[in-house]
Design a protein around this motif. Sequence first.
Motif, PDB file in Angstrom:
ATOM      1  N   GLU A  92       1.002  -1.021   0.092  1.00 38.44           N
ATOM      2  CA  GLU A  92       0.098   0.104   0.141  1.00 38.44           C
ATOM      3  C   GLU A  92       0.885   1.354   0.100  1.00 38.44           C
ATOM      4  OE1 GLU A  92      -3.179   0.278  -0.698  1.00 38.44           O
ATOM      5  OE2 GLU A  92      -3.113  -1.947  -0.852  1.00 38.44           O
ATOM      6  N   LYS A  93       1.918   1.361   0.845  1.00 40.82           N
ATOM      7  CA  LYS A  93       2.920   2.558   0.702  1.00 40.82           C
ATOM      8  C   LYS A  93       3.385   2.874  -0.557  1.00 40.82           C
ATOM      9  CE  LYS A  93       7.154   1.989   2.318  1.00 40.82           C
ATOM     10  NZ  LYS A  93       8.149   1.642   3.141  1.00 40.82           N
ATOM     11  N   LYS A  96       1.007   4.310  -3.051  1.00 37.92           N
ATOM     12  CA  LYS A  96       0.859   5.477  -2.846  1.00 37.92           C
ATOM     13  C   LYS A  96       2.082   6.277  -3.150  1.00 37.92           C
ATOM     14  CE  LYS A  96      -2.051   6.373   1.156  1.00 37.92           C
ATOM     15  NZ  LYS A  96      -1.824   6.477   2.496  1.00 37.92           N
ATOM     16  N   ARG A  97       3.294   5.836  -3.113  1.00 39.75           N
ATOM     17  CA  ARG A  97       4.472   6.582  -3.375  1.00 39.75           C
ATOM     18  C   ARG A  97       4.858   6.743  -4.706  1.00 39.75           C
ATOM     19  NH1 ARG A  97       9.696   4.847   0.249  1.00 39.75           N
ATOM     20  NH2 ARG A  97       8.065   5.456   1.873  1.00 39.75           N
ATOM     21  N   ARG A 110       8.378  12.883  -2.644  1.00 40.30           N
ATOM     22  CA  ARG A 110       7.583  11.800  -2.078  1.00 40.30           C
ATOM     23  C   ARG A 110       6.321  12.315  -1.785  1.00 40.30           C
ATOM     24  NH1 ARG A 110      11.240   8.276   1.363  1.00 40.30           N
ATOM     25  NH2 ARG A 110       9.092   8.143   2.480  1.00 40.30           N
ATOM     26  N   ASP A 112       3.858  10.753  -0.399  1.00 39.26           N
ATOM     27  CA  ASP A 112       3.410   9.985   0.708  1.00 39.26           C
ATOM     28  C   ASP A 112       3.967  10.421   2.355  1.00 39.26           C
ATOM     29  OD1 ASP A 112       5.827   8.925  -0.029  1.00 39.26           O
ATOM     30  OD2 ASP A 112       5.702   7.257   1.356  1.00 39.26           O
ATOM     31  N   LYS A 114       4.714  13.823   4.244  1.00 37.98           N
ATOM     32  CA  LYS A 114       4.696  15.680   4.383  1.00 37.98           C
ATOM     33  C   LYS A 114       5.724  16.018   4.714  1.00 37.98           C
ATOM     34  CE  LYS A 114       0.107  14.732   3.807  1.00 37.98           C
ATOM     35  NZ  LYS A 114       0.014  13.949   2.670  1.00 37.98           N
TER      36      LYS A 114
END
Length: 114
Positions: A92-93, A96-97, A110, A112, A114
């Motif tokens: 999942e990470k 997203k990335r 990136r 994912d 902040k």
Amino acid sequence: MMNFNEYQELSKRTMPDHDNAEKRFLAVANYSLGLMGESGELGDLIKKEIFHGHPADLEKVKKEAGDVLHYLAGIATLYGFSLQEAAGMNIEKLKKRYPEGFSTEASMKRVDVK
Ligand SMILES: [Mg+2]
């Protein structure tokens, strides 16, 4: 073919006792150092292929990858999470990335983080 949960369960067979804080601490150290050692063995095979010109031995690479997985499964057990869950979280990470697959630009900017 087994899944990660089944593998993790089967890999507990050789795990040392970890039923109190001191034993668990030692088991975490054992499995962490084991993971480093087996990662090194895998890396050495890859190094020999790339830099020493040895032909890749797929059976050895698979065996060392399995050794890495064994210690990783033990760490998951000692910390009380499932390898299956960690594998899913990682996918999942990365989705997203890198929604369009890996790129250098996406790895620098990136989305994912902040
Ligand atoms: Mg090994």
